[in-house]
Design a protein around this motif. Structure first.
Motif, mmCIF file in Angstrom:
data_model
loop_
_atom_site.group_PDB
_atom_site.id
_atom_site.type_symbol
_atom_site.label_atom_id
_atom_site.label_comp_id
_atom_site.label_asym_id
_atom_site.label_seq_id
_atom_site.Cartn_x
_atom_site.Cartn_y
_atom_site.Cartn_z
ATOM 1 N N LYS A 101 -0.968 -13.987 2.950
ATOM 2 C CA LYS A 101 -1.129 -13.849 4.400
ATOM 3 C C LYS A 101 -2.519 -14.238 4.879
ATOM 4 C CE LYS A 101 2.000 -9.875 4.331
ATOM 5 N NZ LYS A 101 2.118 -8.411 4.601
ATOM 6 N N ILE A 102 -3.546 -13.891 4.084
ATOM 7 C CA ILE A 102 -4.930 -14.124 4.494
ATOM 8 C C ILE A 102 -5.680 -14.769 3.332
ATOM 9 C CG2 ILE A 102 -4.998 -12.281 6.204
ATOM 10 C CD1 ILE A 102 -6.141 -10.416 4.113
ATOM 11 N N GLN B 77 -6.547 -20.394 8.622
ATOM 12 C CA GLN B 77 -6.932 -21.534 9.458
ATOM 13 C C GLN B 77 -8.437 -21.660 9.652
ATOM 14 O OE1 GLN B 77 -4.985 -18.936 10.150
ATOM 15 N NE2 GLN B 77 -3.391 -19.417 11.640
ATOM 16 N N ARG C 88 -8.719 -15.496 8.338
ATOM 17 C CA ARG C 88 -7.437 -16.175 8.541
ATOM 18 C C ARG C 88 -7.455 -17.516 7.786
ATOM 19 N NH1 ARG C 88 -8.351 -13.691 13.434
ATOM 20 N NH2 ARG C 88 -9.810 -15.324 14.042
ATOM 21 N N ARG D 133 -1.779 -10.051 -0.714
ATOM 22 C CA ARG D 133 -2.591 -10.294 0.485
ATOM 23 C C ARG D 133 -2.894 -11.784 0.652
ATOM 24 N NH1 ARG D 133 -6.558 -5.112 -0.563
ATOM 25 N NH2 ARG D 133 -5.292 -3.566 0.529
ATOM 26 N N VAL E 162 -4.563 -5.922 7.912
ATOM 27 C CA VAL E 162 -4.210 -7.320 7.595
ATOM 28 C C VAL E 162 -3.448 -7.949 8.764
ATOM 29 C CG1 VAL E 162 -2.825 -8.791 6.087
ATOM 30 C CG2 VAL E 162 -4.243 -6.988 5.099
ATOM 31 N N THR E 163 -2.526 -7.196 9.334
ATOM 32 C CA THR E 163 -1.787 -7.689 10.503
ATOM 33 C C THR E 163 -2.735 -7.943 11.670
ATOM 34 O OG1 THR E 163 0.146 -6.431 9.807
ATOM 35 C CG2 THR E 163 0.104 -7.161 12.084
ATOM 36 N N TYR F 249 -1.264 -25.157 8.350
ATOM 37 C CA TYR F 249 -1.730 -24.218 9.355
ATOM 38 C C TYR F 249 -2.329 -24.984 10.523
ATOM 39 C CZ TYR F 249 -1.348 -20.583 5.788
ATOM 40 O OH TYR F 249 -0.884 -19.708 4.863
ATOM 41 N N GLU G 77 -4.318 -11.271 11.082
ATOM 42 C CA GLU G 77 -3.353 -12.346 11.338
ATOM 43 C C GLU G 77 -3.156 -12.565 12.839
ATOM 44 O OE1 GLU G 77 0.035 -12.618 8.116
ATOM 45 O OE2 GLU G 77 -0.169 -10.547 8.788
ATOM 46 N N ASN G 78 -3.123 -11.461 13.599
ATOM 47 C CA ASN G 78 -2.845 -11.546 15.035
ATOM 48 C C ASN G 78 -4.061 -11.927 15.873
ATOM 49 O OD1 ASN G 78 -0.235 -10.823 14.475
ATOM 50 N ND2 ASN G 78 -0.492 -8.673 15.061
#
Length: 277
Positions: free
Chosen positions: A127-128, A246, A244, A124, A103-104, A36, A107-108
């Protein structure tokens, strides 16, 4: 002769260095593609710079997060996030968000954390990333008190079962339908709405988290008199705070503060305050 050997040796050295550089560069690029990239909160902020955390939550998931009519968010998770922010001097920007897309949103970068009774699960986690868990619960199938049917009978009745869209209850409904159970799913925008669908006869049952149902019934005894738990679904689950992948620095700070809080008397006071003890 010696000069020719030296020439060959130097040529080999140059080719070797060139190949080594090319291979090393290729490997580095490959690793970059797997890792990431540093996020907004990957590292500590510059000294003196204010940290502003955009806090995403479900506006209607009592007792964890709830938006009052005057626009003030309240709830167990709101108190927890406020205490974490106070410890570090962070500024919190509250941002209620549709649970089906939250969740999106994380991410965004529309929000920085989710602390709203979010279940830590495998789909989940692809993604996170989550904090240490802080509360456990089970999924339940709830019906009207006068409905004496078993869990299997209800799930094979062909009737409506209400869930919150995007929730783990929604995932349970999909899983049961895929396994061959015969019912129709009624997707709504909150657990409160799903319970209301049961009460007003639009659904014959609803799937909930015990973490929602227990405290809700404590505060609404007139509802408790009308419903019963027909059965539990699966093993216990846990809630955690999502970030996130990262944002390692942010996640580390949340974990430190969360563990400190859970080890203090304040934790039990919060549980009692919101009917979660």
């Amino acid at each position: 002769m010696v000069g020719r050997y030296l020439g060959v040796l130097l040529l080999g050295l140059v080719i070797g260095l060139a190949l080594g550089y090319a291979l090393t560069g290729s490997q580095a690029r490959s690793q970059d593609g797997c890792l990431y990239k540093p996020g907004k909160f990957a590292y500590p902020p510059e000294e003196g710079k204010e940290v502003v955390i955009v806090y995403g939550f479900d506006a209607n998931y009592p007792p964890f997060t709830l938006m009052q009519p005057n626009g003030t968010p309240v709830g167990f998770d709101v108190d927890v996030m406020n205490l974490i922010a106070r410890k570090y001097g962070w500024k919190i920007v509250y941002k209620p968000w549709d649970w089906s897309t939250i969740v999106t949103a994380l991410e965004n970068g529309d929000i920085d954390v989710i602390a709203s009774g979010m279940t830590f699960n495998a789909p989940r986690s692809q993604k996170i990333w989550f904090s240490v868990p802080y509360y456990s619960y089970v999924h339940q199938l709830v019906v009207l008190r006068e409905d004496g049917r078993s869990l299997d009978e209800i799930l094979n009745s062909g009737e409506y079962v209400a869930v919150q869209i995007g929730s783990t209850a929604d995932e349970w409904a999909d899983r049961l339908l895929k396994a061959g159970y015969n019912f129709k799913k009624l997707g709504l925008d909150s657990y409160v709405a799903a319970l209301q669908a049961l009460l007003d006869g639009r659904a014959s049952a609803f799937i909930t988290d015990s973490a929602f149902l227990g405290p809700y019934l404590k505060r609404n005894p007139q509802v408790e008199a009308k419903v019963r738990v027909a059965g539990e679904l699966g093993a216990p689950n846990v809630y955690a705070i999502a970030t996130r992948p990262q944002d390692k620095w942010l996640r580390d700070r949340i974990n430190e503060a969360l563990e400190e809080l859970m080890d203090s008397p304040v934790w039990n006071e919060l549980l009692r305050k919101w009917g979660l003890d």
